[in-house]
Design a protein around this motif. Structure first.
Motif, PDB file in Angstrom:
ATOM      1  N   LEU A  71      54.056 100.429  54.952  1.00  0.00           N
ATOM      2  CA  LEU A  71      53.373 100.761  56.340  1.00  0.00           C
ATOM      3  C   LEU A  71      53.842  99.268  57.155  1.00  0.00           C
ATOM      4  CD1 LEU A  71      49.953 102.420  55.821  1.00  0.00           C
ATOM      5  CD2 LEU A  71      52.069 103.443  56.987  1.00  0.00           C
ATOM      6  N   ASP A  72      54.025  98.136  56.460  1.00  0.00           N
ATOM      7  CA  ASP A  72      54.197  97.173  57.174  1.00  0.00           C
ATOM      8  C   ASP A  72      55.863  97.225  57.551  1.00  0.00           C
ATOM      9  OD1 ASP A  72      51.791  95.792  57.011  1.00  0.00           O
ATOM     10  OD2 ASP A  72      52.305  94.966  55.185  1.00  0.00           O
ATOM     11  N   LEU A  73      56.825  98.236  57.149  1.00  0.00           N
ATOM     12  CA  LEU A  73      58.102  97.918  57.541  1.00  0.00           C
ATOM     13  C   LEU A  73      58.380  98.811  58.803  1.00  0.00           C
ATOM     14  CD1 LEU A  73      59.486  98.497  53.939  1.00  0.00           C
ATOM     15  CD2 LEU A  73      58.835  96.426  54.966  1.00  0.00           C
ATOM     16  N   ASN A  74      59.396  98.725  59.439  1.00  0.00           N
ATOM     17  CA  ASN A  74      59.826  99.235  60.593  1.00  0.00           C
ATOM     18  C   ASN A  74      61.052 100.421  60.055  1.00  0.00           C
ATOM     19  OD1 ASN A  74      60.516 100.184  63.189  1.00  0.00           O
ATOM     20  ND2 ASN A  74      61.283  98.376  63.971  1.00  0.00           N
ATOM     21  N   PHE A  75      60.635 101.544  60.418  1.00  0.00           N
ATOM     22  CA  PHE A  75      61.391 102.653  60.010  1.00  0.00           C
ATOM     23  C   PHE A  75      62.431 103.187  61.274  1.00  0.00           C
ATOM     24  CE2 PHE A  75      59.159 102.388  56.283  1.00  0.00           C
ATOM     25  CZ  PHE A  75      59.951 102.946  55.212  1.00  0.00           C
ATOM     26  N   GLY A  76      62.022 102.451  62.375  1.00  0.00           N
ATOM     27  CA  GLY A  76      62.639 102.820  63.580  1.00  0.00           C
ATOM     28  C   GLY A  76      63.888 101.780  64.117  1.00  0.00           C
TER      29      GLY A  76
END
Length: 253
Positions: A71-76
């Protein structure tokens, strides 16, 4: 022919994100396809690759990361960041689109093996979806199809056949009693008689060229997965329009 958005509207938005799914669900299409894996803490998440390097700004194997870390990562993108979606998150989104179908691909091989289908089944059971005709399980792994037959026999099960199976499994042997069969566009064009074989509906992947979309329709394909569901919907709608004029012999003019 039913149009399915492969990983959401992945040609315009980061794959398997809320933005991609919502954009696809707004289209006049049949439904969406997602890929699911298990995290270290047992959450079912919508991620295609076994590692997150390609699809996020992080690094590491999905099965060795917990949900909090993901959840701390950016997938966009930097301009439009997106968080990872759990399967429950996606099912929440689908509540806004009750007429749309969801195709859940369980990804294998993975370190947790049978646990993935077990967790997917738990989620469907908790949400009262064990007999919902809008839910479909798809997988390249025959053991996964077999597990789903045992865990959720009322759920549609589609076995996706790999290209090498034309050599390694020439007789198309199966287990798990699939209710449908998947086929790549490349293999289908090599051997069109596989479409609709044994009376089963065909799920064709991943069809992005317009000429292949029309070919699939003409061959009687039931379900078509594409990264361009918007283009597919426009093309097939335009091609299905009745002729405006016809002569006395019924020929278009």
């Amino acid at each position: 022919m039913k149009i399915i958005a492969h990983r959401g509207l992945s040609s315009r938005f980061p794959e398997l994100t809320e933005a991609a799914f919502r954009a696809a669900l707004e289209l006049p299409i049949h439904g969406i396809e997602t890929d699911v894996r298990l995290t270290k803490c047992g959450e079912v998440v919508n991620i295609h690759d076994p590692i997150v390097d390609r699809v996020s700004d992080g690094r590491g194997r999905v099965s060795r990361l917990d949900l909090e870390t993901l959840l701390d990562l950016n997938f966009g993108s930097k301009e439009a960041p997106q968080k990872v979606l759990t399967l429950n998150n996606l099912l929440d989104i689908l509540e806004d689109y009750p007429d749309k179908h969801l195709y859940i691909e369980t990804k294998h091989p993975m370190r947790y093996a049978i646990m993935l289908e077990e967790e997917v089944t738990k989620i469907l059971k908790y949400r009262g979806l064990m007999q919902d005709p809008h839910i479909h399980i798809i997988s390249f792994a025959l053991p996964a199809i077999s597990r789903m037959e045992r865990l959720a026999p009322e759920i549609d099960r589609i076995h996706l056949r790999r290209s090498w199976e034309r050599w390694g499994n020439p007789k198309d042997l199966r287990c798990g009693s699939p209710t449908g069969l998947g086929l790549s566009i490349e293999r289908a064009k090599m051997d069109p008689k596989l479409i609709g074989i044994k009376g089963m509906p065909t799920y064709l992947f991943t069809v992005d060229k317009q000429k292949d979309m029309l070919w699939a329709r003409d061959q009687g394909v039931d379900m078509l997965a594409t990264n361009y569901p918007d283009h597919a919907a426009e093309l097939l709608k335009a091609q299905s329009k009745p002729a405006m004029y016809a002569n006395a012999h019924g020929k278009e003019e």
